[in-house]
Design an enzyme around this catalytic site. Structure first.
Site, PDB file in Angstrom:
ATOM      1  N   CYS A 194      13.354  -0.647 -40.473  1.00 34.92           N
ATOM      2  CA  CYS A 194      12.748   0.149 -40.404  1.00 34.92           C
ATOM      3  C   CYS A 194      11.874   0.193 -39.087  1.00 34.92           C
ATOM      4  O   CYS A 194      10.960  -0.998 -39.051  1.00 34.92           O
ATOM      5  CB  CYS A 194      11.724   0.268 -41.494  1.00 34.92           C
ATOM      6  SG  CYS A 194      10.468   1.645 -41.382  1.00 34.92           S
ATOM      7  N   CYS A 212       8.260   0.071 -39.865  1.00 31.65           N
ATOM      8  CA  CYS A 212       7.665  -1.341 -40.959  1.00 31.65           C
ATOM      9  C   CYS A 212       7.461  -2.609 -39.521  1.00 31.65           C
ATOM     10  O   CYS A 212       6.607  -3.473 -39.656  1.00 31.65           O
ATOM     11  CB  CYS A 212       8.745  -1.796 -41.740  1.00 31.65           C
ATOM     12  SG  CYS A 212       8.372  -1.371 -43.405  1.00 31.65           S
ATOM     13  N   ASP A 238       1.387   8.469 -31.103  1.00 35.99           N
ATOM     14  CA  ASP A 238       3.169   9.201 -31.256  1.00 35.99           C
ATOM     15  C   ASP A 238       3.602   9.068 -29.766  1.00 35.99           C
ATOM     16  O   ASP A 238       2.607   8.796 -28.694  1.00 35.99           O
ATOM     17  CB  ASP A 238       2.986  10.556 -31.610  1.00 35.99           C
ATOM     18  CG  ASP A 238       4.761  10.949 -32.057  1.00 35.99           C
ATOM     19  OD1 ASP A 238       5.143  11.324 -33.402  1.00 35.99           O
ATOM     20  OD2 ASP A 238       5.600  10.834 -30.892  1.00 35.99           O
ATOM     21  N   ASN A 270       7.063  15.959 -42.458  1.00 36.97           N
ATOM     22  CA  ASN A 270       8.592  16.499 -41.819  1.00 36.97           C
ATOM     23  C   ASN A 270       8.987  14.762 -43.646  1.00 36.97           C
ATOM     24  O   ASN A 270       8.751  14.216 -43.459  1.00 36.97           O
ATOM     25  CB  ASN A 270       8.658  16.000 -41.210  1.00 36.97           C
ATOM     26  CG  ASN A 270       8.277  16.625 -40.002  1.00 36.97           C
ATOM     27  OD1 ASN A 270       8.563  17.689 -39.875  1.00 36.97           O
ATOM     28  ND2 ASN A 270       8.019  16.277 -38.352  1.00 36.97           N
ATOM     29  N   GLY A 330      13.497  17.636 -40.628  1.00 42.33           N
ATOM     30  CA  GLY A 330      13.221  17.176 -39.543  1.00 42.33           C
ATOM     31  C   GLY A 330      12.599  15.942 -39.218  1.00 42.33           C
ATOM     32  O   GLY A 330      12.158  15.525 -38.392  1.00 42.33           O
ATOM     33  N   HIS A 390      10.378   6.321 -43.021  1.00 37.06           N
ATOM     34  CA  HIS A 390       9.238   5.471 -43.532  1.00 37.06           C
ATOM     35  C   HIS A 390       7.883   6.344 -43.585  1.00 37.06           C
ATOM     36  O   HIS A 390       7.630   7.119 -41.600  1.00 37.06           O
ATOM     37  CB  HIS A 390       8.874   4.375 -42.119  1.00 37.06           C
ATOM     38  CG  HIS A 390       7.249   3.559 -43.113  1.00 37.06           C
ATOM     39  ND1 HIS A 390       7.220   2.145 -43.380  1.00 37.06           N
ATOM     40  CD2 HIS A 390       6.528   4.068 -43.283  1.00 37.06           C
ATOM     41  CE1 HIS A 390       6.557   1.442 -44.033  1.00 37.06           C
ATOM     42  NE2 HIS A 390       5.623   3.672 -43.880  1.00 37.06           N
ATOM     43  N   HIS A 436       5.701   9.313 -43.226  1.00 38.51           N
ATOM     44  CA  HIS A 436       3.817   9.266 -42.084  1.00 38.51           C
ATOM     45  C   HIS A 436       3.657  10.174 -41.773  1.00 38.51           C
ATOM     46  O   HIS A 436       4.279  11.370 -42.388  1.00 38.51           O
ATOM     47  CB  HIS A 436       4.427   8.789 -40.751  1.00 38.51           C
ATOM     48  CG  HIS A 436       5.689   9.381 -40.460  1.00 38.51           C
ATOM     49  ND1 HIS A 436       6.907   9.181 -40.680  1.00 38.51           N
ATOM     50  CD2 HIS A 436       6.018  10.278 -39.389  1.00 38.51           C
ATOM     51  CE1 HIS A 436       7.458  10.287 -40.002  1.00 38.51           C
ATOM     52  NE2 HIS A 436       7.309  10.678 -39.249  1.00 38.51           N
TER      53      HIS A 436
HETATM   54  P1  AMP Z   1       9.394  12.419 -37.555  1.00 39.67           P
HETATM   55  O1  AMP Z   1      10.076  13.367 -36.597  1.00 39.67           O
HETATM   56  O2  AMP Z   1       8.831  12.994 -38.814  1.00 39.67           O
HETATM   57  O3  AMP Z   1       9.812  11.473 -38.603  1.00 39.67           O
HETATM   58  O4  AMP Z   1       8.132  11.647 -36.788  1.00 39.67           O
HETATM   59  C1  AMP Z   1       8.827  10.797 -36.194  1.00 39.67           C
HETATM   60  C2  AMP Z   1       7.746  10.093 -34.676  1.00 39.67           C
HETATM   61  O5  AMP Z   1       7.653   8.768 -34.353  1.00 39.67           O
HETATM   62  C3  AMP Z   1       8.328  11.199 -33.502  1.00 39.67           C
HETATM   63  O6  AMP Z   1       7.058  12.497 -33.328  1.00 39.67           O
HETATM   64  C4  AMP Z   1       8.136  10.213 -32.365  1.00 39.67           C
HETATM   65  O7  AMP Z   1       7.971  10.580 -31.186  1.00 39.67           O
HETATM   66  C5  AMP Z   1       7.842   8.880 -33.386  1.00 39.67           C
HETATM   67  N1  AMP Z   1       8.219   7.496 -32.287  1.00 39.67           N
HETATM   68  C6  AMP Z   1       9.265   7.325 -32.667  1.00 39.67           C
HETATM   69  N2  AMP Z   1       9.331   5.965 -31.878  1.00 39.67           N
HETATM   70  C7  AMP Z   1       7.742   5.431 -31.924  1.00 39.67           C
HETATM   71  C8  AMP Z   1       7.098   4.525 -31.170  1.00 39.67           C
HETATM   72  N3  AMP Z   1       8.507   3.379 -31.246  1.00 39.67           N
HETATM   73  N4  AMP Z   1       5.908   4.741 -31.256  1.00 39.67           N
HETATM   74  C9  AMP Z   1       5.826   5.642 -31.719  1.00 39.67           C
HETATM   75  N5  AMP Z   1       5.710   6.937 -32.303  1.00 39.67           N
HETATM   76  C10 AMP Z   1       7.221   6.343 -31.930  1.00 39.67           C
HETATM   77 ZN    ZN Z   2       9.525   0.906 -43.187  1.00 43.01          ZN
END
Ligand code: AMP
Ligand code: ZN
Length: 115
Positions: A6, A9, A32, A88, A94, A99, A101
């Site tokens: 993950c 994680c 983000d 989401n 979406g 994990h 959040h």
């Molecule tokens: P979701 O689409 O709700 O699952 O949100 C996932 C979020 O994680 C997205 O807004 C991505 O831009 C963000 N994301 C993906 N990889 C990383 C990373 N390595 N560091 C920070 N944010 C990330």
């Molecule tokens: Zn996780």
């Protein structure tokens, strides 16, 4: 409880770098990588819970901890005039990282209300 495959994680463990903004015993929060507003912080329980569908009476305390962290981070980021929290869940919602959040978004007048 960690899932070795993950992304979040690994970020919580420090295996993948992140711009941390807050951490306590049960919550980790970081910026983000693709911000949608001047402030865009992901607030994440340290426990691996894949999505909001997996919350139940045994683990829901971490969701409350996440929202306590939201309030602290909103103040420390200067969002007293308002902000939005988004979760989401699943394919139709979406969700791209499985994990749980919460997106904390603010720092400008937000538009495009969904509800
Ligand atoms: P979701 O689409 O709700 O699952 O949100 C996932 C979020 O994680 C997205 O807004 C991505 O831009 C963000 N994301 C993906 N990889 C990383 C990373 N390595 N560091 C920070 N944010 C990330
Ligand atoms: Zn996780």
């Amino acid at each position: 409880m960690k899932d070795p495959n993950c992304l979040f994680c690994k970020i919580i463990d420090g295996q993948i770098p992140s711009a941390k903004v807050y951490e306590d015993g049960s919550v980790f929060a970081f910026r983000d990588i693709n911000p949608q507003a001047p402030v865009h912080v992901l607030v994440v329980p340290k426990e691996h819970i894949s999505c909001a569908l997996e919350l139940n009476g045994d683990n829901s305390a971490v969701a409350a901890k996440c929202f306590e962290a939201v309030a602290k981070i909103a103040r420390s980021e200067g969002l007293e005039s308002g902000f939005r929290v988004i979760n989401n869940c699943g394919e139709d919602g979406g969700q791209s990282v499985m994990h749980l959040h919460f997106h904390l978004i603010g720092g400008r007048k937000l538009s495009e209300k969904i509800i």
